[in-house]
Design a protein around this motif. Structure first.
Motif, PDB file in Angstrom:
ATOM      1  N   GLU A   1      18.455  36.824  28.169  1.00 41.17           N
ATOM      2  CA  GLU A   1      17.078  37.216  27.902  1.00 41.17           C
ATOM      3  C   GLU A   1      16.125  36.349  28.726  1.00 41.17           C
ATOM      4  OE1 GLU A   1      14.126  37.639  24.035  1.00 41.17           O
ATOM      5  OE2 GLU A   1      16.277  37.367  23.729  1.00 41.17           O
ATOM      6  N   GLY A   2      15.158  36.987  29.364  1.00 43.54           N
ATOM      7  CA  GLY A   2      14.181  36.275  30.179  1.00 43.54           C
ATOM      8  C   GLY A   2      14.507  36.264  31.664  1.00 43.54           C
ATOM      9  N   SER A   3      15.769  36.519  32.004  1.00 39.76           N
ATOM     10  CA  SER A   3      16.146  36.550  33.419  1.00 39.76           C
ATOM     11  C   SER A   3      15.781  37.913  34.011  1.00 39.76           C
ATOM     12  CB  SER A   3      17.651  36.297  33.582  1.00 39.76           C
ATOM     13  OG  SER A   3      18.394  37.346  32.984  1.00 39.76           O
ATOM     14  N   THR A   4      15.747  37.993  35.328  1.00 37.01           N
ATOM     15  CA  THR A   4      15.502  39.269  35.989  1.00 37.01           C
ATOM     16  C   THR A   4      16.848  39.882  36.342  1.00 37.01           C
ATOM     17  OG1 THR A   4      13.431  38.457  36.882  1.00 37.01           O
ATOM     18  CG2 THR A   4      14.364  40.404  37.929  1.00 37.01           C
ATOM     19  N   VAL A   5      17.032  41.137  35.988  1.00 40.32           N
ATOM     20  CA  VAL A   5      18.305  41.821  36.211  1.00 40.32           C
ATOM     21  C   VAL A   5      18.196  42.652  37.486  1.00 40.32           C
ATOM     22  CG1 VAL A   5      19.954  43.477  35.258  1.00 40.32           C
ATOM     23  CG2 VAL A   5      18.798  41.847  33.750  1.00 40.32           C
ATOM     24  N   LEU A   6      19.129  42.439  38.393  1.00 34.36           N
ATOM     25  CA  LEU A   6      19.119  43.122  39.688  1.00 34.36           C
ATOM     26  C   LEU A   6      20.312  44.053  39.872  1.00 34.36           C
ATOM     27  CD1 LEU A   6      18.178  40.011  41.867  1.00 34.36           C
ATOM     28  CD2 LEU A   6      16.631  41.766  40.949  1.00 34.36           C
TER      29      LEU A   6
ATOM     30  N   ALA B   1      25.892  43.877  24.349  1.00 25.73           N
ATOM     31  CA  ALA B   1      24.469  43.729  24.659  1.00 25.73           C
ATOM     32  C   ALA B   1      23.757  43.573  23.325  1.00 25.73           C
ATOM     33  CB  ALA B   1      23.960  44.956  25.405  1.00 25.73           C
ATOM     34  N   TYR B   2      22.903  42.559  23.214  1.00 21.41           N
ATOM     35  CA  TYR B   2      22.284  42.293  21.923  1.00 21.41           C
ATOM     36  C   TYR B   2      20.950  41.579  22.072  1.00 21.41           C
ATOM     37  CZ  TYR B   2      23.999  37.534  22.628  1.00 21.41           C
ATOM     38  OH  TYR B   2      24.230  36.285  23.145  1.00 21.41           O
ATOM     39  N   HIS B   3      20.206  41.599  20.980  1.00 12.41           N
ATOM     40  CA  HIS B   3      18.941  40.875  20.884  1.00 12.41           C
ATOM     41  C   HIS B   3      19.008  40.028  19.629  1.00 12.41           C
ATOM     42  CE1 HIS B   3      14.669  39.998  20.984  1.00 12.41           C
ATOM     43  NE2 HIS B   3      14.600  40.384  19.725  1.00 12.41           N
ATOM     44  N   THR B   4      18.507  38.814  19.705  1.00 14.02           N
ATOM     45  CA  THR B   4      18.423  37.957  18.536  1.00 14.02           C
ATOM     46  C   THR B   4      16.968  37.872  18.117  1.00 14.02           C
ATOM     47  OG1 THR B   4      20.313  36.668  19.347  1.00 14.02           O
ATOM     48  CG2 THR B   4      18.987  35.677  17.593  1.00 14.02           C
ATOM     49  N   ASP B   5      16.663  38.257  16.872  1.00  9.82           N
ATOM     50  CA  ASP B   5      15.273  38.277  16.423  1.00  9.82           C
ATOM     51  C   ASP B   5      14.795  36.869  16.063  1.00  9.82           C
ATOM     52  OD1 ASP B   5      16.060  37.729  13.752  1.00  9.82           O
ATOM     53  OD2 ASP B   5      15.937  39.840  13.165  1.00  9.82           O
ATOM     54  N   GLU B   6      13.530  36.767  15.663  1.00  5.56           N
ATOM     55  CA  GLU B   6      12.917  35.465  15.358  1.00  5.56           C
ATOM     56  C   GLU B   6      13.603  34.735  14.210  1.00  5.56           C
ATOM     57  OE1 GLU B   6       8.807  36.350  14.670  1.00  5.56           O
ATOM     58  OE2 GLU B   6       8.440  36.833  16.772  1.00  5.56           O
ATOM     59  N   ASP B   7      14.263  35.487  13.330  1.00 11.88           N
ATOM     60  CA  ASP B   7      14.962  34.882  12.199  1.00 11.88           C
ATOM     61  C   ASP B   7      16.403  34.505  12.536  1.00 11.88           C
ATOM     62  OD1 ASP B   7      12.693  35.195  10.582  1.00 11.88           O
ATOM     63  OD2 ASP B   7      13.305  37.232  10.016  1.00 11.88           O
ATOM     64  N   GLY B   8      16.806  34.748  13.799  1.00 17.60           N
ATOM     65  CA  GLY B   8      18.161  34.419  14.213  1.00 17.60           C
ATOM     66  C   GLY B   8      19.179  35.509  13.948  1.00 17.60           C
ATOM     67  N   LYS B   9      18.723  36.663  13.502  1.00 12.53           N
ATOM     68  CA  LYS B   9      19.635  37.772  13.235  1.00 12.53           C
ATOM     69  C   LYS B   9      19.962  38.477  14.549  1.00 12.53           C
ATOM     70  CE  LYS B   9      20.352  41.892  10.479  1.00 12.53           C
ATOM     71  NZ  LYS B   9      19.785  42.860   9.546  1.00 12.53           N
TER      72      LYS B   9
ATOM     73  N   SER C   1      14.893  45.911  32.470  1.00 10.30           N
ATOM     74  CA  SER C   1      14.681  44.882  33.489  1.00 10.30           C
ATOM     75  C   SER C   1      15.063  45.398  34.872  1.00 10.30           C
ATOM     76  CB  SER C   1      15.493  43.630  33.152  1.00 10.30           C
ATOM     77  OG  SER C   1      15.327  42.648  34.148  1.00 10.30           O
ATOM     78  N   LEU C   2      16.179  46.093  34.946  1.00 10.87           N
ATOM     79  CA  LEU C   2      16.677  46.613  36.223  1.00 10.87           C
ATOM     80  C   LEU C   2      15.692  47.605  36.848  1.00 10.87           C
ATOM     81  CD1 LEU C   2      19.201  46.668  38.135  1.00 10.87           C
ATOM     82  CD2 LEU C   2      19.957  48.657  36.833  1.00 10.87           C
ATOM     83  N   VAL C   3      15.162  48.503  36.054  1.00 10.72           N
ATOM     84  CA  VAL C   3      14.288  49.561  36.569  1.00 10.72           C
ATOM     85  C   VAL C   3      12.864  49.064  36.819  1.00 10.72           C
ATOM     86  CG1 VAL C   3      13.214  51.782  35.995  1.00 10.72           C
ATOM     87  CG2 VAL C   3      15.655  51.421  35.563  1.00 10.72           C
ATOM     88  N   TYR C   4      12.334  48.276  35.879  1.00 10.95           N
ATOM     89  CA  TYR C   4      10.925  47.890  35.958  1.00 10.95           C
ATOM     90  C   TYR C   4      10.690  46.484  36.514  1.00 10.95           C
ATOM     91  CZ  TYR C   4      10.169  52.143  33.344  1.00 10.95           C
ATOM     92  OH  TYR C   4      10.150  53.449  32.947  1.00 10.95           O
ATOM     93  N   HIS C   5      11.765  45.780  36.844  1.00 10.71           N
ATOM     94  CA  HIS C   5      11.656  44.441  37.437  1.00 10.71           C
ATOM     95  C   HIS C   5      10.863  43.482  36.541  1.00 10.71           C
ATOM     96  CE1 HIS C   5      13.262  46.442  40.948  1.00 10.71           C
ATOM     97  NE2 HIS C   5      12.270  47.301  40.885  1.00 10.71           N
ATOM     98  N   ILE C   6      11.184  43.534  35.264  1.00 10.47           N
ATOM     99  CA  ILE C   6      10.577  42.631  34.292  1.00 10.47           C
ATOM    100  C   ILE C   6      11.684  41.774  33.690  1.00 10.47           C
ATOM    101  CG2 ILE C   6       8.662  44.206  33.801  1.00 10.47           C
ATOM    102  CD1 ILE C   6      10.112  45.021  31.215  1.00 10.47           C
ATOM    103  N   PRO C   7      11.331  40.678  33.026  1.00  9.40           N
ATOM    104  CA  PRO C   7      12.371  39.835  32.419  1.00  9.40           C
ATOM    105  C   PRO C   7      13.215  40.599  31.404  1.00  9.40           C
ATOM    106  CG  PRO C   7      10.288  38.667  32.506  1.00  9.40           C
ATOM    107  CD  PRO C   7       9.991  40.099  32.886  1.00  9.40           C
TER     108      PRO C   7
END
Length: 188
Positions: A41-46, A58-66, A84-90
């Motif tokens: 998370e936060g990196s740019t995917v190319l 593939a996963y996301h960890t929320d603010e509560d650590g879940k 990230s790949l398509v829009y060049h965002i983190p």
């Protein structure tokens, strides 16, 4: 590895030997160990990744650590942070290895070149994208509209080979239940 990629592509389109040589030239090999990150998370995917061997999540960890698992990817599946790949965002997700993994990697730039130069590859990637959208839509609707037992049963029906390869905590996170609830679902 190249034979597996060719068979994968030729499930949808036909390629001559010369065309496949061009396609193969756009890919490189990446090997990762269990627990190693492919995307953080936060990196740019190319790149887009095709799994030759292994299992990733593939996963996301929320603010509560879940942990919220979006996708598993095993042999013959594609994975990336497509936003990230398509829009060049983190990257908004993490992708790491559940098992030692071997991937074939193609950059977004090379994928676009292939699509522009070869109508068949444009059709291949379009069909793969559509299949991914459909699978994601079905997954979201199941999470919203089905109870835990129905979600568990659907997972078993669609992914019987994954059941033996996944730790129960990851399966529980994927279907949106606690580990304890999963135990009750799998032993009614």
């Amino acid at each position: 590895m190249s034979l597996a990629l060719r068979q994968h592509i030729e499930k949808m389109i036909a390629l001559t030997d010369a065309e496949f040589d061009v396609v193969l030239s756009k890919f490189s090999v990446k090997k990762l160990k269990k627990h190693q990150f492919l995307v953080q998370e936060g990196s740019t995917v190319l790149h887009d990744y095709w799994v030759v061997k292994g299992l990733l999540k593939a996963y996301h960890t929320d603010e509560d650590g879940k942990v919220h698992i979006l996708q598993f990817a095993m042999e013959d599946w594609w994975i990336s942070d497509y936003q990230s790949l398509v829009y060049h965002i983190p990257a908004s997700i993490n992708i790491d290895c559940i098992e030692d993994s071997e991937l074939l990697v193609i950059s977004a730039e090379d994928r676009e070149l292939l699509c522009n130069e070869m109508k068949g590859m444009a059709n291949f990637f379009r069909k793969k994208s559509h299949a991914g959208y459909v699978a994601l839509q079905q997954r979201i609707l199941f999470l919203l509209n089905k109870n835990p037992q129905e979600r568990y049963n659907r997972f078993l029906k669609l992914n019987p080979k994954l059941l033996q390869r996944l730790p129960k905590t990851l399966l529980a996170a994927y279907i949106g239940v606690s580990r304890e609830t999963l135990s009750r679902l799998s032993h009614p």
